[in-house]
Design an enzyme around this catalytic site. Structure first.
Site, PDB file in Angstrom:
ATOM      1  N   PHE A 183       0.829  -1.209   0.000  1.00 31.41           N
ATOM      2  CA  PHE A 183       0.000   0.000   0.000  1.00 31.41           C
ATOM      3  C   PHE A 183       0.864   1.260   0.000  1.00 31.41           C
ATOM      4  CE2 PHE A 183      -2.067   3.294   2.690  1.00 31.41           C
ATOM      5  CZ  PHE A 183      -2.939   3.757   1.713  1.00 31.41           C
ATOM      6  N   TRP A 184       1.763   1.362   0.971  1.00 31.41           N
ATOM      7  CA  TRP A 184       2.501   2.625   1.117  1.00 31.41           C
ATOM      8  C   TRP A 184       3.415   2.914  -0.069  1.00 31.41           C
ATOM      9  CZ3 TRP A 184       0.646   6.400   3.576  1.00 31.41           C
ATOM     10  CH2 TRP A 184      -0.162   6.181   4.689  1.00 31.41           C
TER      11      TRP A 184
ATOM     12  N   LEU B  83      -7.222   5.444  13.775  1.00 35.51           N
ATOM     13  CA  LEU B  83      -7.384   4.356  12.802  1.00 35.51           C
ATOM     14  C   LEU B  83      -7.535   3.052  13.578  1.00 35.51           C
ATOM     15  CD1 LEU B  83      -7.137   2.878  10.055  1.00 35.51           C
ATOM     16  CD2 LEU B  83      -4.654   3.044  10.305  1.00 35.51           C
TER      17      LEU B  83
ATOM     18  N   LYS C 133      -6.932  -7.910   6.545  1.00 31.21           N
ATOM     19  CA  LYS C 133      -7.771  -8.062   5.348  1.00 31.21           C
ATOM     20  C   LYS C 133      -7.682  -6.825   4.461  1.00 31.21           C
ATOM     21  CE  LYS C 133     -11.241 -10.954   7.688  1.00 31.21           C
ATOM     22  NZ  LYS C 133     -10.776 -12.226   7.115  1.00 31.21           N
ATOM     23  N   ARG C 134      -6.693  -5.998   4.701  1.00 32.86           N
ATOM     24  CA  ARG C 134      -6.459  -4.774   3.916  1.00 32.86           C
ATOM     25  C   ARG C 134      -7.591  -3.751   4.065  1.00 32.86           C
ATOM     26  NH1 ARG C 134      -1.229  -5.363   3.419  1.00 32.86           N
ATOM     27  NH2 ARG C 134      -1.233  -3.582   1.996  1.00 32.86           N
TER      28      ARG C 134
ATOM     29  N   ALA D  90      -7.449  -1.463   6.469  1.00 34.81           N
ATOM     30  CA  ALA D  90      -6.774  -0.219   6.863  1.00 34.81           C
ATOM     31  C   ALA D  90      -6.458   0.650   5.634  1.00 34.81           C
ATOM     32  CB  ALA D  90      -5.527  -0.518   7.688  1.00 34.81           C
TER      33      ALA D  90
ATOM     34  N   LEU E 283      -3.000  13.880  19.836  1.00 33.41           N
ATOM     35  CA  LEU E 283      -3.768  13.292  20.933  1.00 33.41           C
ATOM     36  C   LEU E 283      -3.828  11.768  20.821  1.00 33.41           C
ATOM     37  CD1 LEU E 283      -6.603  15.922  20.796  1.00 33.41           C
ATOM     38  CD2 LEU E 283      -4.796  15.768  22.506  1.00 33.41           C
TER      39      LEU E 283
HETATM   40  C1  LIG Z   1      -3.789  -0.391  12.597  1.00 33.33           C
HETATM   41  C2  LIG Z   1      -4.825  -1.352  12.041  1.00 33.33           C
HETATM   42  C3  LIG Z   1      -6.081  -0.588  11.665  1.00 33.33           C
HETATM   43  C4  LIG Z   1      -4.243  -1.997  10.791  1.00 33.33           C
HETATM   44  O1  LIG Z   1      -5.150  -2.947  10.330  1.00 33.33           O
HETATM   45  P1  LIG Z   1      -4.657  -4.406   9.873  1.00 33.33           P
HETATM   46  O2  LIG Z   1      -5.860  -5.237   9.644  1.00 33.33           O
HETATM   47  O3  LIG Z   1      -3.655  -4.857  10.880  1.00 33.33           O
HETATM   48  O4  LIG Z   1      -3.873  -4.141   8.508  1.00 33.33           O
HETATM   49  P2  LIG Z   1      -4.414  -4.278   7.003  1.00 33.33           P
HETATM   50  O5  LIG Z   1      -4.210  -5.662   6.517  1.00 33.33           O
HETATM   51  O6  LIG Z   1      -5.807  -3.786   6.883  1.00 33.33           O
HETATM   52  O7  LIG Z   1      -3.466  -3.252   6.217  1.00 33.33           O
HETATM   53  C5  LIG Z   1      -2.085  -3.372   6.227  1.00 33.33           C
HETATM   54  C6  LIG Z   1      -1.504  -2.120   5.617  1.00 33.33           C
HETATM   55  O8  LIG Z   1      -1.821  -0.986   6.453  1.00 33.33           O
HETATM   56  C7  LIG Z   1      -0.614  -0.371   6.889  1.00 33.33           C
HETATM   57  N1  LIG Z   1      -0.782   0.059   8.282  1.00 33.33           N
HETATM   58  C8  LIG Z   1      -1.056  -0.704   9.346  1.00 33.33           C
HETATM   59  N2  LIG Z   1      -1.102   0.058  10.454  1.00 33.33           N
HETATM   60  C9  LIG Z   1      -0.840   1.318  10.070  1.00 33.33           C
HETATM   61  C10 LIG Z   1      -0.737   2.532  10.768  1.00 33.33           C
HETATM   62  N3  LIG Z   1      -0.922   2.611  12.087  1.00 33.33           N
HETATM   63  N4  LIG Z   1      -0.475   3.637  10.067  1.00 33.33           N
HETATM   64  C11 LIG Z   1      -0.291   3.578   8.743  1.00 33.33           C
HETATM   65  N5  LIG Z   1      -0.368   2.442   8.022  1.00 33.33           N
HETATM   66  C12 LIG Z   1      -0.644   1.323   8.683  1.00 33.33           C
HETATM   67  C13 LIG Z   1       0.406  -1.469   6.808  1.00 33.33           C
HETATM   68  O9  LIG Z   1       1.711  -0.942   6.726  1.00 33.33           O
HETATM   69  C14 LIG Z   1      -0.003  -2.185   5.548  1.00 33.33           C
HETATM   70  O10 LIG Z   1       0.392  -1.473   4.385  1.00 33.33           O
HETATM   71  P3  LIG Z   1       1.745  -1.908   3.575  1.00 33.33           P
HETATM   72  O11 LIG Z   1       1.458  -3.254   3.015  1.00 33.33           O
HETATM   73  O12 LIG Z   1       1.953  -0.869   2.539  1.00 33.33           O
HETATM   74  O13 LIG Z   1       2.836  -1.931   4.593  1.00 33.33           O
HETATM   75  C15 LIG Z   1      -5.194  -2.461  13.079  1.00 33.33           C
HETATM   76  O14 LIG Z   1      -4.070  -3.279  13.292  1.00 33.33           O
HETATM   77  C16 LIG Z   1      -5.639  -1.896  14.406  1.00 33.33           C
HETATM   78  O15 LIG Z   1      -6.778  -1.484  14.553  1.00 33.33           O
HETATM   79  N6  LIG Z   1      -4.727  -1.895  15.402  1.00 33.33           N
HETATM   80  C17 LIG Z   1      -4.993  -1.358  16.713  1.00 33.33           C
HETATM   81  C18 LIG Z   1      -5.102   0.126  16.661  1.00 33.33           C
HETATM   82  C19 LIG Z   1      -3.902   0.801  16.049  1.00 33.33           C
HETATM   83  O16 LIG Z   1      -2.771   0.411  16.245  1.00 33.33           O
HETATM   84  N7  LIG Z   1      -4.186   1.865  15.294  1.00 33.33           N
HETATM   85  C20 LIG Z   1      -3.167   2.663  14.656  1.00 33.33           C
HETATM   86  C21 LIG Z   1      -2.782   3.754  15.524  1.00 33.33           C
HETATM   87  S1  LIG Z   1      -1.530   4.698  14.756  1.00 33.33           S
END
Ligand SMILES: CC(C)(COP(=O)(O)OP(=O)(O)OC[C@H]1O[C@@H](n2cnc3c(N)ncnc32)[C@H](O)[C@@H]1OP(=O)(O)O)[C@@H](O)C(=O)NCCC(=O)NCCS
Length: 484
Positions: free
Chosen positions: A72-73, A204, A213-214, A216, A484
């Site tokens: 993604f990034w 987020l 599941k992508r 995010a 925050l």
């Molecule tokens: C963060 C969160 C939403 C990511 O969801 P996920 O189901 O683990 O990840 P997904 O499969 O949907 O997506 C993965 C992609 O999102 C990116 N990603 C995951 N967390 C991220 C974040 N905090 N900021 C930016 N990008 C993020 C990953 O790098 C990846 O992209 P890439 O392949 O280019 O590296 C989830 O883990 C979560 O809710 N965690 C707890 C809360 C949290 O940590 N929130 C973020 C606070 S900064």
């Protein structure tokens, strides 16, 4: 061995960790005796991150692979890993006219739908609170999880000029359950010489059962689209995790207030070289404030705004707050009703000012906010009451010598600790940003094991001094934005 690892994604080998641990212990002071392998590993990890931040991580081998792994990034307008500092500051992608922005929402997997959250509707606010309190950020071994209150979220998500459309939810189509969230609020920032309106992204979160599941990237893309529709093309965000590419890294520091509770919930540990009783004694704060400070009031808004604007010129990346924003950030979260044990009902921020007795000018202010954490699986102490240092300013920074300013700041922040202690917080947290490094160790903050990476979306600038100095920019001075 370490330099061979720099910028690489490889695990740090155990031998290196134990070798460094041995050398640290050999140093012999109290802190060194308490070092453990996990901390050493963290510190070494950070050294690797710092190289990425500084753009030093080479383009060869591992890093090319790393970028490929960021499916993604690697498609987004952010500096890519190992790219190195830019020649000039500026956007990565140019702005586009509103009619060229994609007008329809992105297509979600078939069982899900978008939902704009109205945070002024108590039911929807509660849904966001419920999602975050069970699924938001946890520490590395799942002992603590942020528990932003509904009052906090209502305050944080509705600053002056906020856009309702930037509070983006994902629901399950069949039962409408909220399972994903991301929020943006507008924030005017200055990054070095450039001032622009950005979107501050936060909260987020994806339900634990729907991770990996992508979803995010979908949330990030959808909120980005909605931000573009308002003619805004830059964003600022923070994360504990490293993605391409941090503009700065700061470290959490913690000042124990309720030492025995912190030890009981395993937030703190009693080192072998001391006892709990001794720790409690060392951390005990005086009852009385040192400076003649008082709570900020409506009549102080202009004075605080002027002081803040002048003070913040010290840092490389800062927010610009107008009068309404100052009022919102520092006054509107003070809660309602009488003060009982240092706090009001629904209080989320505490702001204190000092005024010159003759000119009545505001000479100093500090603020902190309340962000509790759930102590996972603890029935005796289900909640850790944490105060986080927010913004502050002092005219001593330009009126006094460097050393006098430093001493003054220590006294001001010492008073912030006393106010937080009276409001029955268990711990006072601060990052290594702004001028915090000047007082953290003197005021008995301990270094934490958490780090916060700062990011800019669609903006290039060289790395900003956070936990470490960069060139002749002292540690902290790069970062004047507190998220925050
Ligand atoms: C963060 C969160 C939403 C990511 O969801 P996920 O189901 O683990 O990840 P997904 O499969 O949907 O997506 C993965 C992609 O999102 C990116 N990603 C995951 N967390 C991220 C974040 N905090 N900021 C930016 N990008 C993020 C990953 O790098 C990846 O992209 P890439 O392949 O280019 O590296 C989830 O883990 C979560 O809710 N965690 C707890 C809360 C949290 O940590 N929130 C973020 C606070 S900064």
């Amino acid at each position: 061995m370490l330099s061979a690892l720099k910028g690489s994604k490889e695990e740090i080998p155990d031998e290196l960790v134990s070798q460094v641990l041995g050398e640290v212990r050999a140093r012999g002071d109290e802190e060194a005796q308490n070092a453990n392998a996990a901390e050493i590993r963290q510190a070494l990890e950070t050294m690797k991150i710092m190289d990425v931040v500084r753009g030093k991580a080479g383009l060869g081998g591992h890093n090319l692979k790393d970028m490929g792994e960021h499916k993604f990034w690697s498609t987004q307008p952010v500096p890519q890993l190992g790219e190195g500092p830019p020649i000039d500051d500026g956007y990565i992608e140019p702005p586009v006219p509103r009619d060229q922005v994609q007008q329809e929402g992105y297509t979600l997997p078939k069982d899900f739908e978008w939902s704009t959250i109205d945070i002024n509707d108590p039911n929807q606010l509660k849904e966001v609170y419920d999602l975050l309190s069970l699924h938001y950020v946890e520490d590395h071994d799942a002992s603590f999880r942020f528990q932003y209150t509904a009052d906090f979220l209502r305050w944080a998500l509705a600053p002056p000029g906020y856009f309702k459309e930037w509070h983006v939810g994902v629901r399950v189509k069949s039962n409408k359950k909220l399972v994903g969230f991301i929020a943006g609020v507008p924030l005017t920032i200055r990054v070095r010489k450039n001032v622009f309106v950005s979107c501050e992204i936060n909260y987020l979160c994806v339900h634990k059962k729907l991770r990996s599941k992508r979803l995010a990237p979908m949330l990030i893309k959808e909120v980005t689209r909605r931000v573009h529709l308002e003619g805004i093309f830059q964003a600022i965000y923070t994360a504990g995790t490293v993605v391409p590419t941090p503009v700065s890294v700061c470290r959490y520091n913690h000042r124990p207030l309720n030492t025995s509770k912190l030890v009981s919930i395993r937030f703190s540990f009693v080192p072998r070289t001391t006892t709990l009783a001794r720790m409690i004694r060392t951390n005990k704060l005086p009852d009385a404030l040192t400076l003649p400070i008082r709570e900020m009031e409506e009549r102080d808004v202009e004075g605080v705004a002027n002081l803040f604007a002048q003070y913040m010129t010290r840092f490389d990346m800062i927010p610009h707050f107008n009068l309404d924003e100052v009022k919102h950030q520092f006054l509107s979260g003070r809660g309602t009703g009488d003060v009982v044990h240092g706090r009001r009902e629904g209080q989320v921020t505490w702001t204190y000012v000092a005024e010159d007795p003759e000119t009545h000018k505001i000479t100093d202010f500090f603020s902190f906010y309340s962000l509790p954490s759930t102590v996972i699986g603890n029935t005796e102490y289900p909640v850790l009451e944490a105060a986080y240092l927010y913004y502050y300013a002092s005219s001593a920074s330009w009126e006094k010598s460097k050393e006098e300013y430093k001493q003054h700041l220590k006294v001001l922040m010492g008073d912030a600790l006393i106010v937080a202690d009276k409001a029955r917080f268990d711990v006072f947290n601060a990052l290594t940003l702004m001028d915090n490094v000047e007082f953290l160790s003197d005021l008995k903050f301990g270094k934490g094991d958490g780090y916060l990476n700062f990011y800019l979306y669609n903006w290039r600038t060289a790395a900003l001094a956070g936990m470490e100095a960069i060139g002749d920019r002292e540690a902290g001075r790069g970062v004047g934005v507190v998220m925050l």
